[in-house]
Design an enzyme around this catalytic site. Structure first.
Site, PDB file in Angstrom:
ATOM      1  N   SER A   1       5.406  26.792 -28.678  1.00 54.54           N
ATOM      2  CA  SER A   1       6.690  25.982 -28.527  1.00 54.54           C
ATOM      3  C   SER A   1       7.825  26.811 -29.088  1.00 54.54           C
ATOM      4  CB  SER A   1       6.939  24.545 -29.188  1.00 54.54           C
ATOM      5  OG  SER A   1       7.007  24.886 -30.838  1.00 54.54           O
TER       6      SER A   1
ATOM      7  N   SER B   1       9.434  26.662 -31.601  1.00 56.47           N
ATOM      8  CA  SER B   1       9.664  26.408 -32.735  1.00 56.47           C
ATOM      9  C   SER B   1       8.553  26.888 -33.773  1.00 56.47           C
ATOM     10  CB  SER B   1       9.960  25.051 -33.530  1.00 56.47           C
ATOM     11  OG  SER B   1       8.892  24.370 -32.924  1.00 56.47           O
ATOM     12  N   CYS B   2       7.411  27.248 -33.084  1.00 58.03           N
ATOM     13  CA  CYS B   2       6.260  27.911 -33.843  1.00 58.03           C
ATOM     14  C   CYS B   2       5.584  28.836 -33.049  1.00 58.03           C
ATOM     15  CB  CYS B   2       5.238  26.437 -34.202  1.00 58.03           C
ATOM     16  SG  CYS B   2       4.546  25.939 -32.702  1.00 58.03           S
ATOM     17  N   GLY B   3       4.590  29.721 -33.759  1.00 63.18           N
ATOM     18  CA  GLY B   3       3.961  30.635 -33.133  1.00 63.18           C
ATOM     19  C   GLY B   3       2.625  30.135 -32.650  1.00 63.18           C
TER      20      GLY B   3
ATOM     21  N   HIS C   1       8.655  34.085 -32.118  1.00 63.97           N
ATOM     22  CA  HIS C   1       7.471  34.730 -31.639  1.00 63.97           C
ATOM     23  C   HIS C   1       7.698  35.470 -30.347  1.00 63.97           C
ATOM     24  CE1 HIS C   1       7.362  30.936 -30.077  1.00 63.97           C
ATOM     25  NE2 HIS C   1       6.348  31.176 -29.065  1.00 63.97           N
TER      26      HIS C   1
END
Length: 284
Positions: A121, A123-125, A197
């Site tokens: 997403s 917001s995260c890797g 990312h």
């Protein structure tokens, strides 16, 4: 493709005593769209990204996950016609949100288990590894013996250099950036994306396609924090120094120290914190 930003209407509320109250005006926001990655025709993952440099993005992603190690491992990367919408002309138009990568003969495609581990997403890797030990085993270019040293002042100047190249951020304030810099601080490439990312994957994909791997002597500068995922990606490209405007995580510090990478955080103004391999940062 020109889909990095779009215009929208926004209601501005000013709650100060002498404020202008409520007004409506046009604003510019960052575009966020899904990109589906298929390998040899099989869906692998979907990431939310800002369109642009998508071919670099998928190359960088496959590199950082250890699926490919060299540009020759990919024989074709192309947009698919599978994702279409009805355009203004009334005909279906390609959304350019699906890329299929064909691996070279002899290159093992991702296993079904690996594909199930991927989740992305903005917001995260992504970490498809089952363990940190897998990361150590699959790193193609060890960075421990890289003898490059950088003046502290050179690293401290990188956030301003990065911001100068963030053309879309100035309009939206909603994009992360990553930049790869040579031993003398010269900019090699800067990429922006709604996901941290993704920005890094675009940079590493550029380096792979440009024949610049391993990235010996280089500094990877990122606009946010230094997470384990970003540290992992930098190591997979042979980057000996990762620098971040914000804080590193504990696992990022442990991973960098174990690999012999120089990890620098809180690079702001004239100060910075060196969390591992401080011998590479010259202070005199």
């Amino acid at each position: 493709m020109g889909r990095v930003t779009q215009r929208t209407r926004v209601t501005v509320v000013d709650v100060s005593a002498d404020g202008a109250g409520v007004r409506t005006r046009a604003d510019t926001v960052t575009v966020e769209e899904p990109l589906e990655l298929r390998v040899n025709g099989t869906p692998l993952t979907v990431t939310m990204r800002t369109p642009g440099s998508d071919i670099e993005l998928v190359h960088g992603f496959l590199l950082s996950e250890g699926i490919i190690r060299d540009v020759s491992d990919v024989t074709l990367a192309r947009y698919c016609e599978g994702a279409v919408v009805s355009g203004q002309s009334g005909f279906e138009e390609n959304t350019y949100n699906v890329i299929d990568v064909t691996l070279a003969p002899g290159v093992a495609p991702p296993s079904d288990e690996m594909a199930r581990n991927f989740f992305t997403s903005s917001s995260c890797g992504v970490c498809g590894k089952a363990s940190i030990e897998q990361l150590r085993a699959r790193t193609s270019w060890p960075v421990r013996d890289d003898a490059t040293q950088w003046p502290a002042a050179l690293i401290a100047a990188l956030p301003d250099k990065l911001r100068t190249e963030q053309r879309s951020f100035e309009r939206t304030g909603g994009l992360h950036a990553a930049g790869l810099y040579g031993p003398g601080g010269e900019v090699l490439v800067v990429r922006e994306d709604v996901g941290r990312h993704n920005a890094v994957d675009k940079v590493l994909g550029w380096a792979l396609l440009a024949g610049r791997l391993p990235a010996a002597g280089c500094v990877l500068m990122v606009s946010g924090r230094a997470s384990f995922e970003l540290t992992q990606k930098a190591l997979m490209a042979g980057v000996p120094c990762l620098a971040a405007v914000s804080a590193p995580s504990s696992l990022a510090v442990e991973t960098a120290a174990d690999a012999g990478m120089t990890l620098v955080g809180f690079v702001r103004g004239t100060r910075l914190n060196v969390y591992s391999r401080p011998d590479r940062v010259l202070t005199a």
